[in-house]
Design a protein around this motif. Sequence first.
Motif, mmCIF file in Angstrom:
data_model
loop_
_atom_site.group_PDB
_atom_site.id
_atom_site.type_symbol
_atom_site.label_atom_id
_atom_site.label_comp_id
_atom_site.label_asym_id
_atom_site.label_seq_id
_atom_site.Cartn_x
_atom_site.Cartn_y
_atom_site.Cartn_z
ATOM 1 N N MET A 202 10.588 -4.012 -11.268
ATOM 2 C CA MET A 202 11.407 -3.826 -10.969
ATOM 3 C C MET A 202 11.870 -5.167 -10.110
ATOM 4 O O MET A 202 11.389 -4.042 -8.622
ATOM 5 C CB MET A 202 12.689 -2.576 -10.726
ATOM 6 N N ILE B 224 15.790 -6.359 -4.331
ATOM 7 C CA ILE B 224 15.198 -4.712 -4.011
ATOM 8 C C ILE B 224 13.881 -4.625 -5.039
ATOM 9 O O ILE B 224 13.984 -4.601 -6.073
ATOM 10 C CB ILE B 224 16.365 -3.873 -4.921
ATOM 11 N N GLY B 225 13.438 -4.422 -4.795
ATOM 12 C CA GLY B 225 12.079 -3.866 -4.886
ATOM 13 C C GLY B 225 11.138 -6.204 -4.376
ATOM 14 O O GLY B 225 11.217 -6.820 -5.004
ATOM 15 N N LEU B 226 9.943 -6.127 -4.357
ATOM 16 C CA LEU B 226 8.930 -7.640 -3.501
ATOM 17 C C LEU B 226 7.283 -7.184 -4.286
ATOM 18 O O LEU B 226 6.774 -7.266 -3.463
ATOM 19 C CB LEU B 226 9.088 -7.370 -2.518
ATOM 20 N N GLY B 227 8.031 -7.307 -5.552
ATOM 21 C CA GLY B 227 6.589 -6.959 -6.295
ATOM 22 C C GLY B 227 6.376 -8.772 -6.803
ATOM 23 O O GLY B 227 7.226 -9.119 -6.093
ATOM 24 N N VAL C 245 7.624 -10.787 -8.427
ATOM 25 C CA VAL C 245 9.311 -11.176 -9.473
ATOM 26 C C VAL C 245 10.037 -11.205 -7.596
ATOM 27 O O VAL C 245 10.789 -11.935 -7.833
ATOM 28 C CB VAL C 245 9.864 -10.625 -10.340
ATOM 29 N N VAL D 184 14.161 -5.374 -0.056
ATOM 30 C CA VAL D 184 13.641 -3.811 0.017
ATOM 31 C C VAL D 184 12.112 -3.453 -0.500
ATOM 32 O O VAL D 184 12.648 -3.623 -1.798
ATOM 33 C CB VAL D 184 14.691 -3.012 -0.181
ATOM 34 N N ARG E 11 10.030 0.465 -1.344
ATOM 35 C CA ARG E 11 10.230 1.058 -1.361
ATOM 36 C C ARG E 11 8.673 1.637 -0.312
ATOM 37 O O ARG E 11 8.767 2.992 0.025
ATOM 38 C CB ARG E 11 9.737 2.301 -2.560
ATOM 39 N N HIS F 56 1.163 -3.707 -2.683
ATOM 40 C CA HIS F 56 1.226 -2.135 -2.358
ATOM 41 C C HIS F 56 0.812 -1.581 -3.453
ATOM 42 O O HIS F 56 1.174 -2.913 -4.931
ATOM 43 C CB HIS F 56 1.995 -1.055 -2.099
ATOM 44 N N GLY G 105 2.779 -0.041 -7.706
ATOM 45 C CA GLY G 105 3.899 -1.077 -8.087
ATOM 46 C C GLY G 105 2.990 -1.511 -9.910
ATOM 47 O O GLY G 105 1.671 -1.268 -10.411
ATOM 48 N N SER G 106 3.533 -3.145 -10.336
ATOM 49 C CA SER G 106 2.548 -3.495 -11.056
ATOM 50 C C SER G 106 1.494 -4.924 -10.900
ATOM 51 O O SER G 106 0.585 -5.027 -11.287
ATOM 52 C CB SER G 106 3.529 -4.300 -11.717
ATOM 53 N N SER G 107 1.402 -5.618 -9.521
ATOM 54 C CA SER G 107 1.243 -6.957 -8.857
ATOM 55 C C SER G 107 0.456 -6.165 -7.657
ATOM 56 O O SER G 107 0.628 -7.084 -6.921
ATOM 57 C CB SER G 107 2.410 -7.197 -8.017
ATOM 58 N N GLU H 40 -4.576 -5.227 -7.506
ATOM 59 C CA GLU H 40 -5.437 -6.035 -8.261
ATOM 60 C C GLU H 40 -6.110 -7.399 -8.122
ATOM 61 O O GLU H 40 -5.030 -7.660 -7.634
ATOM 62 C CB GLU H 40 -5.505 -5.846 -9.736
ATOM 63 N N SER I 14 11.665 1.869 2.423
ATOM 64 C CA SER I 14 12.462 2.195 2.278
ATOM 65 C C SER I 14 13.308 2.151 0.884
ATOM 66 O O SER I 14 12.807 1.561 -0.177
ATOM 67 C CB SER I 14 13.660 1.291 2.578
ATOM 68 N N VAL I 15 13.545 3.032 0.258
ATOM 69 C CA VAL I 15 13.734 3.807 -1.111
ATOM 70 C C VAL I 15 15.115 3.383 -1.394
ATOM 71 O O VAL I 15 16.260 3.847 -0.653
ATOM 72 C CB VAL I 15 13.712 5.144 -1.372
ATOM 73 N N VAL I 16 16.013 2.743 -2.075
ATOM 74 C CA VAL I 16 17.406 2.219 -2.534
ATOM 75 C C VAL I 16 17.451 3.573 -3.586
ATOM 76 O O VAL I 16 16.543 4.017 -4.766
ATOM 77 C CB VAL I 16 17.360 1.063 -3.502
HETATM 78 C C1 LIG Z 1 -2.934 -2.645 -14.961
HETATM 79 C C2 LIG Z 1 -1.901 -4.124 -15.174
HETATM 80 C C3 LIG Z 1 -2.562 -5.407 -15.825
HETATM 81 C C4 LIG Z 1 -1.605 -6.862 -15.939
HETATM 82 N N1 LIG Z 1 -2.387 -7.731 -16.566
HETATM 83 C C5 LIG Z 1 -1.743 -9.377 -16.455
HETATM 84 C C6 LIG Z 1 -1.773 -9.658 -16.566
HETATM 85 O O1 LIG Z 1 -2.857 -10.409 -16.927
HETATM 86 N N2 LIG Z 1 -0.875 -11.281 -17.127
HETATM 87 C C7 LIG Z 1 0.239 -10.643 -16.118
HETATM 88 O O2 LIG Z 1 1.194 -12.113 -16.773
HETATM 89 N N3 LIG Z 1 0.994 -9.838 -16.054
HETATM 90 C C8 LIG Z 1 0.122 -9.080 -16.098
HETATM 91 N N4 LIG Z 1 0.734 -7.515 -15.954
HETATM 92 C C9 LIG Z 1 1.998 -7.482 -15.919
HETATM 93 C C10 LIG Z 1 2.485 -7.540 -14.609
HETATM 94 O O3 LIG Z 1 1.256 -7.548 -13.681
HETATM 95 C C11 LIG Z 1 4.198 -7.700 -14.615
HETATM 96 O O4 LIG Z 1 4.241 -7.973 -15.186
HETATM 97 C C12 LIG Z 1 4.236 -8.013 -12.693
HETATM 98 O O5 LIG Z 1 3.659 -7.694 -11.947
HETATM 99 C C13 LIG Z 1 5.975 -7.619 -12.679
HETATM 100 O O6 LIG Z 1 5.891 -7.619 -11.607
HETATM 101 P P1 LIG Z 1 7.467 -6.887 -11.025
HETATM 102 O O7 LIG Z 1 7.802 -7.620 -9.650
HETATM 103 O O8 LIG Z 1 8.596 -7.223 -11.693
HETATM 104 O O9 LIG Z 1 7.023 -5.781 -10.558
HETATM 105 P P2 LIG Z 1 5.926 -4.785 -9.514
HETATM 106 O O10 LIG Z 1 4.758 -5.348 -9.076
HETATM 107 O O11 LIG Z 1 6.197 -3.113 -9.924
HETATM 108 O O12 LIG Z 1 7.456 -4.712 -7.825
HETATM 109 C C14 LIG Z 1 8.425 -3.411 -8.968
HETATM 110 C C15 LIG Z 1 8.953 -3.716 -6.730
HETATM 111 O O13 LIG Z 1 9.689 -2.288 -6.567
HETATM 112 C C16 LIG Z 1 9.430 -1.432 -5.922
HETATM 113 N N5 LIG Z 1 10.583 -0.330 -5.753
HETATM 114 C C17 LIG Z 1 10.629 -0.161 -7.125
HETATM 115 N N6 LIG Z 1 11.955 0.919 -7.088
HETATM 116 C C18 LIG Z 1 12.241 0.676 -5.641
HETATM 117 C C19 LIG Z 1 13.268 1.220 -4.565
HETATM 118 N N7 LIG Z 1 14.487 2.518 -5.177
HETATM 119 N N8 LIG Z 1 13.494 1.027 -4.225
HETATM 120 C C20 LIG Z 1 13.132 -0.021 -3.434
HETATM 121 N N9 LIG Z 1 11.888 -0.067 -4.004
HETATM 122 C C21 LIG Z 1 11.832 -0.064 -4.724
HETATM 123 C C22 LIG Z 1 8.187 -1.009 -6.160
HETATM 124 O O14 LIG Z 1 7.759 -0.509 -5.074
HETATM 125 C C23 LIG Z 1 7.324 -2.233 -6.309
HETATM 126 O O15 LIG Z 1 7.464 -3.123 -5.210
HETATM 127 C C24 LIG Z 1 -0.232 -6.655 -15.876
HETATM 128 C C25 LIG Z 1 0.477 -5.695 -15.137
HETATM 129 C C26 LIG Z 1 -0.462 -4.776 -15.459
HETATM 130 C C27 LIG Z 1 0.140 -2.798 -14.801
#
Ligand SMILES: Cc1cc2nc3c(=O)[nH]c(=O)nc-3n(C[C@H](O)[C@H](O)[C@H](O)COP(=O)(O)OP(=O)(O)OC[C@H]3O[C@@H](n4cnc5c(N)ncnc54)[C@H](O)[C@@H]3O)c2cc1C
Length: 227
Positions: A1, A27-30, A32, A50, A52, A57, A60-62, A64, A193-195
């Motif tokens: 997210m 908000i959220g440093l995965g 995206v 920001v 959490r 780490h 989340g999803s990013s 391995e 830090s949690v939003v």
């Molecule tokens: C097991 C697995 C395998 C996958 N394989 C593939 C693949 O092979 N190819 C592909 O393209 N995609 C794959 N995906 C999907 C891809 O990894 C995700 O779409 C992508 O990593 C999402 O990134 P993101 O930044 O949106 O989310 P996230 O990485 O989840 O980042 C969200 C961040 O928001 C932070 N957060 C949440 N709530 C709060 C709050 N209230 N306050 C502050 N911070 C907050 C979290 O701590 C987290 O760091 C896979 C996903 C998984 C789980």
Amino acid sequence: MTILIKPSATAKATATKDTLSADFAVIGLGAVGAATLYQLAKRGAKVIGVDRYLPPHPNGSSHEPARVTRNAVGEGSAYVPLVRRSQEILSDLERTFNADLMERSGTLIIGAERPTSGEDFVEATVKIAQQHGIEHELLSSAELKRRYPQLIGLTDTDYGYFEPKGGFLRPEPIVSLQITAAKQLGATVIPNSVVKRITQDNGRVTIVMDGIGARSMRICCPTRCGV
Ligand SMILES: Cc1cc2nc3c(=O)[nH]c(=O)nc-3n(C[C@H](O)[C@H](O)[C@H](O)COP(=O)(O)OP(=O)(O)OC[C@H]3O[C@@H](n4cnc5c(N)ncnc54)[C@H](O)[C@@H]3O)c2cc1C
């Protein structure tokens, strides 16, 4: 997210002891959020990120070691320009920071049997590759067995789509590098830090956070756009 707070050209925010001001808050440093933070910092924006936890780490999803990437995304043609651009950005990051972020191994997708009617995931992928002129090969079961003897259990109806420019990404170094680079460009990063709440009032967005073991803090972004 990831939530991105967009700025307004007119409104102004002020910084106090418990309040930070910024043009943008991410908000959220995965994957995206880290990319968004870096791209904004690169464009000279005052940006705060920001999370959490302390990214990268495993909560989340990013995380391995690997995430597959390919240009013909069977989930939908709309993703093709995004993937192409993301690979350009990754190559640019690799060059700029002398980093190894993507293994260009090619991507192989195997289908169980060519459908007699309709379209399965492999067929959808092939169609998108053809529509967008993406280099690929279609492999018969015999060719799959010849090229990949390590794949035990291939049947005579299996077939493959191979995209030579696909491969896999290293998500954790990608997140980490973009956050570090954004900080070098002046971005502020607030981990652990949690939003809790986002409010919009009087032309400003306020993000209320709870730090782990810290007092609550606010980020104010001038805005008229919301999230
Ligand atoms: C097991 C697995 C395998 C996958 N394989 C593939 C693949 O092979 N190819 C592909 O393209 N995609 C794959 N995906 C999907 C891809 O990894 C995700 O779409 C992508 O990593 C999402 O990134 P993101 O930044 O949106 O989310 P996230 O990485 O989840 O980042 C969200 C961040 O928001 C932070 N957060 C949440 N709530 C709060 C709050 N209230 N306050 C502050 N911070 C907050 C979290 O701590 C987290 O760091 C896979 C996903 C998984 C789980």
